[in-house]
Design an enzyme around this catalytic site. Structure first.
Site, PDB file in Angstrom:
ATOM      1  N   VAL A 236      15.708 -48.411 -14.446  1.00 19.76           N
ATOM      2  CA  VAL A 236      16.482 -47.266 -13.993  1.00 19.76           C
ATOM      3  C   VAL A 236      15.798 -46.566 -12.828  1.00 19.76           C
ATOM      4  O   VAL A 236      16.451 -46.145 -11.864  1.00 19.76           O
ATOM      5  CB  VAL A 236      16.705 -46.301 -15.170  1.00 19.76           C
ATOM      6  N   ASP A 237      14.480 -46.444 -12.881  1.00 18.16           N
ATOM      7  CA  ASP A 237      13.742 -45.706 -11.860  1.00 18.16           C
ATOM      8  C   ASP A 237      13.852 -46.397 -10.501  1.00 18.16           C
ATOM      9  O   ASP A 237      14.142 -45.763  -9.481  1.00 18.16           O
ATOM     10  CB  ASP A 237      12.281 -45.582 -12.288  1.00 18.16           C
ATOM     11  N   ASP A 238      13.597 -47.701 -10.469  1.00 14.71           N
ATOM     12  CA  ASP A 238      13.727 -48.430  -9.206  1.00 14.71           C
ATOM     13  C   ASP A 238      15.159 -48.384  -8.693  1.00 14.71           C
ATOM     14  O   ASP A 238      15.389 -48.240  -7.491  1.00 14.71           O
ATOM     15  CB  ASP A 238      13.299 -49.884  -9.389  1.00 14.71           C
TER      16      ASP A 238
ATOM     17  N   HIS B 257      14.963 -38.650 -10.981  1.00  9.50           N
ATOM     18  CA  HIS B 257      15.377 -39.573  -9.927  1.00  9.50           C
ATOM     19  C   HIS B 257      16.833 -39.995 -10.097  1.00  9.50           C
ATOM     20  O   HIS B 257      17.557 -40.159  -9.113  1.00  9.50           O
ATOM     21  CB  HIS B 257      14.460 -40.798  -9.927  1.00  9.50           C
TER      22      HIS B 257
END
Length: 637
Positions: free
Chosen positions: A385-387, A458
């Site tokens: 999810v972060d990337d 993010h």
């Protein structure tokens, strides 16, 4: 010229130099990748792996040993991060690797290391994973290790303690370890380690007759600890006489599960722990070194190997997707147009890295269409999810119409990964079963993947940038962030050090979601950041803050952490002395070549246990911070 104008001019000069340095690091293919520096357990375990498989060479051993020795401190110990405290398990593994390389226990640097180990409780007090490595070579008794049987492969996903209750990195490590611990192999070395015992009296001086291995007695266990201690005793009894047919079927299923998750580059998850244990497990399962799976796995390690000045060291992971997305955002913040050649190459490369296939995340979200990005070159089974959030932020600002389909797929997948409480985790949804933490096997690192403030922030920022600030998903995530704020006004940083990282991520997200600068949560966060600023103008937070609250917001100033604080303050509408001093510190501490020195670690693998120095953080985040600072000074958005 006013002091503010002079400061802005210095910031502009620093930004130009940093921008040019960053541009010079891009590869012809379009990606960026800084070294991902960790600690010498990577190198020690690589030598032990090669010894176990019978492929260790004299050159590899000598080069790795030089590196391991170079990282030893004056007191004989090794740490897990720059200027950190001595770490017992890291020191035990480094010492063992050096014994393998031929360093005699009588050498001064070895005597110093052994003295520390004995004083810290000996190998008896080392983590379970360290003692597993010792057991592989007869230096610890398998009977004295916790048990996780391969039969857990038959537990359905709804059953507690099934393999999908663990975080993806732990899951990919534990499954091969069930094979290893079921086989209990012993491949003796020509030396023992009696000098590393907490109490070496009564041991044969050769160290080859291992009859000890008893962990120090503890007080009576209660509650869940007592339950799992009883379960471990029952599993030890079962291990003495497992159900033969069931054990064979479980081992077969575990091996098939491992093989099915090997990545195109030969890795497992693109990270070191499951990689080395998978190779050992498959070797024990009958896969010869000439089998394509084993050949690919061993060959892939070369890609993670850095050789320089006669040394050899391994990266625990590689971060090209993450680094490239952050570099794109930084260069756009620095004022490069979207059609700049460097951004075009980077954007096109990121589009090719989109993941369109299934993965373990589908166990919890079976109806969700795939999309998104992973951290590494090859980790197609585990987009995160972060990337995905950072790639979406970069691609949408890049502005190419042909990026829209990938962005929209990523948005749908990312939003669909929301946890029940509204927050977002890195790899899985609702991976929060804390029973996993109680297992005696799990004494190192995070083994579940709960929502975190930095990842959630993010996601909010990416969704809000797409006009979805009023959507139920974003509103739920913002409420999660507001509930997660610490009493001091900061946010905990799961993947970066630590509260400076979390707070620097959340403030831009709240601003993007429409939370006004005057909101109480924002004001408390601003006050906390300003209180943590050093007199020199920079910010820093030591990795010890994960375990010791006295270190929260405290530590040597670094370029990356100063940039995080500046990004947060600017997003909150701050334009005063704190941001001016922060920008001035970045300008004053810049190297002549345009980057910054940053020996201190500011990235986090497992909070409190495993830390990372991302070598590109010291550049991409200052470029973003200085670019946003200058835009704010010019009064533009």
């Amino acid at each position: 010229m006013t002091a503010v104008a002079t400061g802005a001019a210095r910031a502009a000069t620093a930004l130009a130099a940093a921008r040019d340095h960053l541009l010079g690091l891009q590869t012809p293919e379009g990606w960026w990748k800084g070294e991902l520096q960790t600690n010498v357990t990577m190198d020690a375990e690589d030598l032990l792996l090669r010894e176990f498989l019978g492929v260790r060479t004299a050159q590899e051993t000598a080069e790795a040993a030089r590196w391991i020795r170079s990282q030893q401190r004056e007191d004989g110990t090794w740490a897990n991060f720059h200027e950190g405290p001595a770490d017992l398990s890291t020191t035990v593994e480094a010492y063992t690797a050096l014994r393998l390389a031929g360093d005699p226990p009588s050498a001064p640097h070895m005597r110093a290391a052994a003295a520390y180990v004995r004083g810290a409780g000996g190998v008896e007090s080392a983590r379970v994973f360290t003692r597993i490595w010792l057991a592989l070579f007869g230096l610890w008794r398998w009977e004295d290790l916790p048990v996780i049987p391969p039969e857990i492969m038959f537990l359905p996903p709804w059953c507690p303690l099934n393999v999908y209750d663990w975080a993806c990195w732990a899951r990919q490590t534990i499954v091969p370890l069930t094979i290893v611990t079921a086989h209990r192999p012993v491949r003796p070395l020509p030396f023992g380690l009696p000098e590393l015992r907490g109490d070496i009296s009564g041991l044969d001086i050769s160290g080859r007759d291992i009859t000890g291995g008893q962990v120090a007695r503890r007080g009576p266990r209660t509650g869940w600890d007592a339950v799992f201690a009883a379960l471990d005793r029952a599993l030890h009894r079962y291990e003495r006489r497992p159900v033969a047919g069931l054990r064979r079927a479980a081992l077969r299923r575990a091996a098939e599960w491992v093989v099915a998750r090997q990545e195109a580059d030969g890795s497992w998850g693109g990270i070191q722990p499951p990689w080395v244990y998978s190779l050992i497990a498959l070797s024990l399962s009958g896969y010869g070194l000439d089998h394509p799976v084993m050949r690919a796995g061993l060959a892939g390690l070369d890609r993670f190997t850095i050789r320089e000045n006669g040394t050899r060291r391994l990266e625990a992971c590689q971060s090209p997707v993450w680094d490239t997305a952050l570099a794109m955002t930084a260069l756009l913040d620095a004022g490069l147009p979207g059609d700049h050649a460097a951004l075009t190459r980077a954007g096109e490369w990121l589009l090719r890295e989109e993941i369109r296939g299934p993965g373990d995340w589908m166990v919890r979200r079976p109806g969700l269409a795939p999309g998104g990005w992973a951290f590494e070159f090859d980790n197609d089974g585990y987009p995160d999810v972060d990337d995905t959030a950072e790639v979406i932020l970069a691609l949408r600002r890049w502005g190419r119409p042909d990026a829209r389909p990938a962005v929209e797929r990523g948005l749908r997948w990312m939003a669909g990964m929301a946890c029940r409480d509204g927050g977002f985790a890195a790899f899985d949804a609702d991976n929060t079963r804390e029973l996993c933490l109680r297992l005696p096997f799990c004494d190192f690192g995070a083994v579940i993947d709960p929502p975190s403030a930095d990842v959630t922030a993010h996601v909010v920022e990416a969704l809000a940038a797409e006009g979805l600030a009023r959507s139920p998903v974003v509103r739920g995530a913002v409420m999660w962030l507001l509930r997660a704020q610490e009493p001091d006004g900061s946010w905990f940083g799961r993947w970066g050090a630590n509260h400076v990282y979390g707070t620097g991520a959340v403030l831009p997200a709240l601003a993007a979601a429409g939370v006004p600068p005057g909101a109480p949560a924002v004001r408390r966060a601003v006050a906390w950041l300003e209180a943590c600023q050093h007199p020199c103008g920079g910010w820093g937070e030591d990795m010890r803050s994960y375990r010791d609250p006295a270190w929260i917001g405290r530590g040597e100033p670094t370029a990356s952490q100063t940039a995080w604080a500046l990004i947060g303050l600017l997003a909150a509408g701050e334009r005063g002395r704190a941001v001016d001093r922060g920008a001035a510190w970045l300008a004053d501490s810049q190297r002549p070549d345009g980057t910054w020195d940053e020996p201190h670690y500011t990235g986090t693998g497992f909070p409190g246990d495993f830390f990372i120095n991302y070598h590109l953080y010291r550049l991409v985040f200052p470029v973003s911070a200085l670019g946003r600072y200058l835009r704010a000074r010019e009064g533009t958005s």
